[in-house]
Design a protein around this motif. Structure first.
Motif, PDB file in Angstrom:
ATOM      1  N   ALA A  23      18.124  -8.961  -0.626  1.00 22.23           N
ATOM      2  CA  ALA A  23      17.072  -8.753   0.373  1.00 22.23           C
ATOM      3  C   ALA A  23      16.932  -7.272   0.715  1.00 22.23           C
ATOM      4  N   ALA A  24      18.057  -6.564   0.778  1.00 22.28           N
ATOM      5  CA  ALA A  24      18.028  -5.138   1.118  1.00 22.28           C
ATOM      6  C   ALA A  24      17.282  -4.332   0.066  1.00 22.28           C
ATOM      7  N   ASP A  25      17.419  -4.709  -1.193  1.00 20.19           N
ATOM      8  CA  ASP A  25      16.696  -3.997  -2.254  1.00 20.19           C
ATOM      9  C   ASP A  25      15.185  -4.128  -2.066  1.00 20.19           C
ATOM     10  N   ILE A  26      14.731  -5.325  -1.732  1.00 14.58           N
ATOM     11  CA  ILE A  26      13.294  -5.535  -1.520  1.00 14.58           C
ATOM     12  C   ILE A  26      12.847  -4.818  -0.253  1.00 14.58           C
ATOM     13  N   GLY A  65      12.099 -21.571  -6.609  1.00 12.97           N
ATOM     14  CA  GLY A  65      10.850 -22.104  -7.126  1.00 12.97           C
ATOM     15  C   GLY A  65       9.666 -21.174  -7.004  1.00 12.97           C
ATOM     16  N   LEU A  66       9.811 -20.075  -6.251  1.00 12.80           N
ATOM     17  CA  LEU A  66       8.692 -19.154  -6.082  1.00 12.80           C
ATOM     18  C   LEU A  66       8.413 -18.397  -7.380  1.00 12.80           C
ATOM     19  N   PRO A  67       7.146 -18.092  -7.662  1.00 15.74           N
ATOM     20  CA  PRO A  67       6.846 -17.210  -8.802  1.00 15.74           C
ATOM     21  C   PRO A  67       7.524 -15.849  -8.607  1.00 15.74           C
ATOM     22  N   GLU A  68       7.843 -15.198  -9.698  1.00 13.56           N
ATOM     23  CA  GLU A  68       8.580 -13.937  -9.628  1.00 13.56           C
ATOM     24  C   GLU A  68       7.871 -12.900  -8.768  1.00 13.56           C
ATOM     25  N   GLU A  69       6.518 -12.810  -8.887  1.00 13.70           N
ATOM     26  CA  GLU A  69       5.805 -11.790  -8.130  1.00 13.70           C
ATOM     27  C   GLU A  69       5.845 -12.058  -6.629  1.00 13.70           C
ATOM     28  N   LEU A  70       6.005 -13.325  -6.234  1.00 15.48           N
ATOM     29  CA  LEU A  70       6.123 -13.631  -4.813  1.00 15.48           C
ATOM     30  C   LEU A  70       7.569 -13.520  -4.340  1.00 15.48           C
ATOM     31  N   ARG A  71       8.520 -13.789  -5.215  1.00 16.18           N
ATOM     32  CA  ARG A  71       9.935 -13.702  -4.824  1.00 16.18           C
ATOM     33  C   ARG A  71      10.302 -12.276  -4.425  1.00 16.18           C
ATOM     34  N   ARG A  72       9.602 -11.280  -4.966  1.00 18.43           N
ATOM     35  CA  ARG A  72       9.880  -9.883  -4.620  1.00 18.43           C
ATOM     36  C   ARG A  72       9.031  -9.400  -3.459  1.00 18.43           C
ATOM     37  N   ALA A  73       8.257 -10.306  -2.842  1.00 12.56           N
ATOM     38  CA  ALA A  73       7.424  -9.916  -1.709  1.00 12.56           C
ATOM     39  C   ALA A  73       8.273  -9.683  -0.471  1.00 12.56           C
ATOM     40  N   GLU A  74       7.732  -8.896   0.442  1.00 11.15           N
ATOM     41  CA  GLU A  74       8.452  -8.600   1.685  1.00 11.15           C
ATOM     42  C   GLU A  74       8.739  -9.871   2.476  1.00 11.15           C
ATOM     43  N   ASP A  93       1.903  -8.316  -1.236  1.00 13.37           N
ATOM     44  CA  ASP A  93       3.053  -9.046  -1.773  1.00 13.37           C
ATOM     45  C   ASP A  93       3.945  -8.130  -2.601  1.00 13.37           C
ATOM     46  N   ALA A  94       3.330  -7.174  -3.297  1.00 18.20           N
ATOM     47  CA  ALA A  94       4.082  -6.305  -4.200  1.00 18.20           C
ATOM     48  C   ALA A  94       4.706  -5.107  -3.496  1.00 18.20           C
ATOM     49  N   ILE A  95       4.015  -4.544  -2.493  1.00 17.70           N
ATOM     50  CA  ILE A  95       4.490  -3.269  -1.924  1.00 17.70           C
ATOM     51  C   ILE A  95       4.819  -3.348  -0.444  1.00 17.70           C
ATOM     52  N   GLY A  96       4.583  -4.479   0.204  1.00 19.55           N
ATOM     53  CA  GLY A  96       4.893  -4.593   1.620  1.00 19.55           C
ATOM     54  C   GLY A  96       3.727  -4.209   2.513  1.00 19.55           C
ATOM     55  N   SER A  97       3.928  -4.375   3.813  1.00 20.24           N
ATOM     56  CA  SER A  97       2.853  -4.176   4.794  1.00 20.24           C
ATOM     57  C   SER A  97       2.605  -2.718   5.151  1.00 20.24           C
ATOM     58  N   ALA A 146       6.726   4.060  -6.564  1.00 23.23           N
ATOM     59  CA  ALA A 146       6.905   3.251  -7.771  1.00 23.23           C
ATOM     60  C   ALA A 146       6.344   1.855  -7.565  1.00 23.23           C
ATOM     61  N   ALA A 147       6.524   1.304  -6.366  1.00 18.99           N
ATOM     62  CA  ALA A 147       5.988  -0.028  -6.072  1.00 18.99           C
ATOM     63  C   ALA A 147       4.467  -0.025  -6.158  1.00 18.99           C
ATOM     64  N   LEU A 148       3.836   1.044  -5.658  1.00 20.22           N
ATOM     65  CA  LEU A 148       2.378   1.150  -5.747  1.00 20.22           C
ATOM     66  C   LEU A 148       1.931   1.223  -7.203  1.00 20.22           C
ATOM     67  N   ALA A 149       2.658   1.995  -8.004  1.00 20.53           N
ATOM     68  CA  ALA A 149       2.292   2.133  -9.418  1.00 20.53           C
ATOM     69  C   ALA A 149       2.465   0.816 -10.161  1.00 20.53           C
TER      70      ALA A 149
END
Length: 389
Positions: free
Chosen positions: A348-351, A310-319, A114-118, A62-65
């Motif tokens: 943090a666990a959800d991400i 203060g982080l943008p939403e797309e970065l706040r969900r980054a690993e 940033d979106a799906i992790g390493s 789902a993260a990839l999609a």
């Protein structure tokens, strides 16, 4: 699409599930699933979610999609793909269009991470680098410096991926390669970044002396290295001083990093593309982390909270951002605030689950063990344990 299909087929093989059997589980046509698995059809988020559940992927598909929807420009256009194919077949015909395509692809991969992790990117990026190494070996004449420049950026990113997923000796190799290629290309920013990343690797392995020394080395060619790159190295040095218990040196380097960051903000066009994540909010988190190491827990909580908000939403969900959530949870723990620690740790666990960040999940489990030892009957601690399980 290819990355999604590769991961889908890997999970199917891991679970021992055939395409026909998977189609029955998710109630989709087998022909359509075949096209998705082979990269000929884009997956919807709904299908990716169903496949996650069927294959036990913990949200990875789902993260990839979702990342594909957020980053529609990630795949190369057909002309760029054709140029890269020809470059692989005839490396001496590399031109600036090929180099531009490699740079654009790398920029997209950084934001995809940033979106799906390493974890999902380690294999494809390493595979790309095998091709890029061939281009480096054959490049000559005026184009060589440009090939080396973009290759060094790919090597640095590959080093980061390996460091973040625990293969640190491989990470060190790629950082060395990045420094070597960048030195030949005369890219002082990347040379300094490679030294700084090796300092980060030393921090990950608990070697404070090399962490400080390598961070200092990254700051030395001051006239040629951008203020933003030097600011990153300066704040990392500050963190090393904090770990060593030197509060005065910590404050001095944090203030220096802040001044450099302000200079970088005046001319963002002069900063290298790979520090796109750097911002005043990121620096605020660094100060909060350093204060946590110095035992100034209340200030650490305030600064980490402010920086993350203060982080943008797309970065706040980054690993990597989730790791700072973990640090905030630890700061709450050390400040004697277990309920707040549990709430932040659960986020943090959800991400970590979505990005398959194994190292982070282990750290969160250790945090929970400490919380359970100190507050064994607290409902929030029990809930966090169930959440992590």
């Amino acid at each position: 699409m290819t990355m999604f299909g590769d991961e889908m087929r890997r999970l199917m093989a891991e679970q021992g599930v055939s395409l026909r059997g998977l189609a029955k589980r998710v109630h989709y046509d087998v022909g359509y699933l075949s096209k998705v698995a082979n990269g000929r059809k884009p997956p919807s988020v709904e299908l990716a979610t169903a496949l996650d559940a069927a294959l036990g992927a913990d949200g990875a598909l789902a993260a990839l999609a979702v990342a594909k929807e957020r980053l529609p420009g990630t795949p190369l256009d057909p002309d760029a793909e054709e140029r890269l194919r020809k470059a692989v077949q005839q490396p001496r015909r590399v031109d600036t269009a090929v180099i531009d395509a490699l740079a654009a692809t790398l920029a997209a991969q950084r934001r995809l991470e940033d979106a799906i992790g390493s974890v999902p990117l380690v294999e494809p990026i390493t595979t790309h680098l095998a091709v890029i190494e061939d281009l480096v070996l054959d490049a000559r004449g005026p184009i060589r410096a440009k090939v080396l420049d973009v290759a060094a950026q790919w090597a640095q990113f590959c080093g980061w991926l390996h460091a973040n997923t625990g293969t640190r000796s491989t990470a060190r190799t790629w950082y060395d390669r990045a420094a070597e290629w960048a030195a030949e290309a005369d890219n002082a920013d990347m040379v300094a970044t490679a030294w700084s990343m090796k300092g980060h690797l030393a921090w990950m392995t608990g070697r404070v002396g090399p962490m400080i020394g390598l961070s200092q080395a990254a700051q030395r060619p001051a006239r040629r290295v951008s203020p933003g790159v030097r600011a990153l190295a300066a704040q990392q040095e500050a963190r090393g001083h904090a770990l060593a218990g030197d509060g005065d040196a910590t404050e001095r380097k944090l203030d220096e990093a802040q001044a450099l960051a302000a200079r970088a903000a005046e001319h963002p066009e002069d900063e290298p593309a790979w520090i796109y994540f750097y911002s005043p909010d990121f620096l605020t988190m660094q100060r909060g982390l350093a204060y946590r190491y110095l035992g100034r827990h209340a200030q650490a909580v305030e600064l980490l909270t402010t920086g993350l908000a203060g982080l943008p939403e797309e970065l706040r969900r980054a690993e990597w951002a989730a790791w700072y959530l973990y640090q905030l949870a630890v700061a709450h723990e050390q400040a004697g605030e277990p309920e707040q620690a549990c709430a932040v740790a659960a986020e943090a666990a959800d991400i970590a689950r979505q990005t398959r960040a194994i190292r982070l999940r282990v750290q969160l489990q250790r945090l929970h063990a400490r919380l359970a030892a100190t507050w064994p009957t607290l409902p929030a601690v029990t809930d966090l344990g169930e959440h992590l399980a």
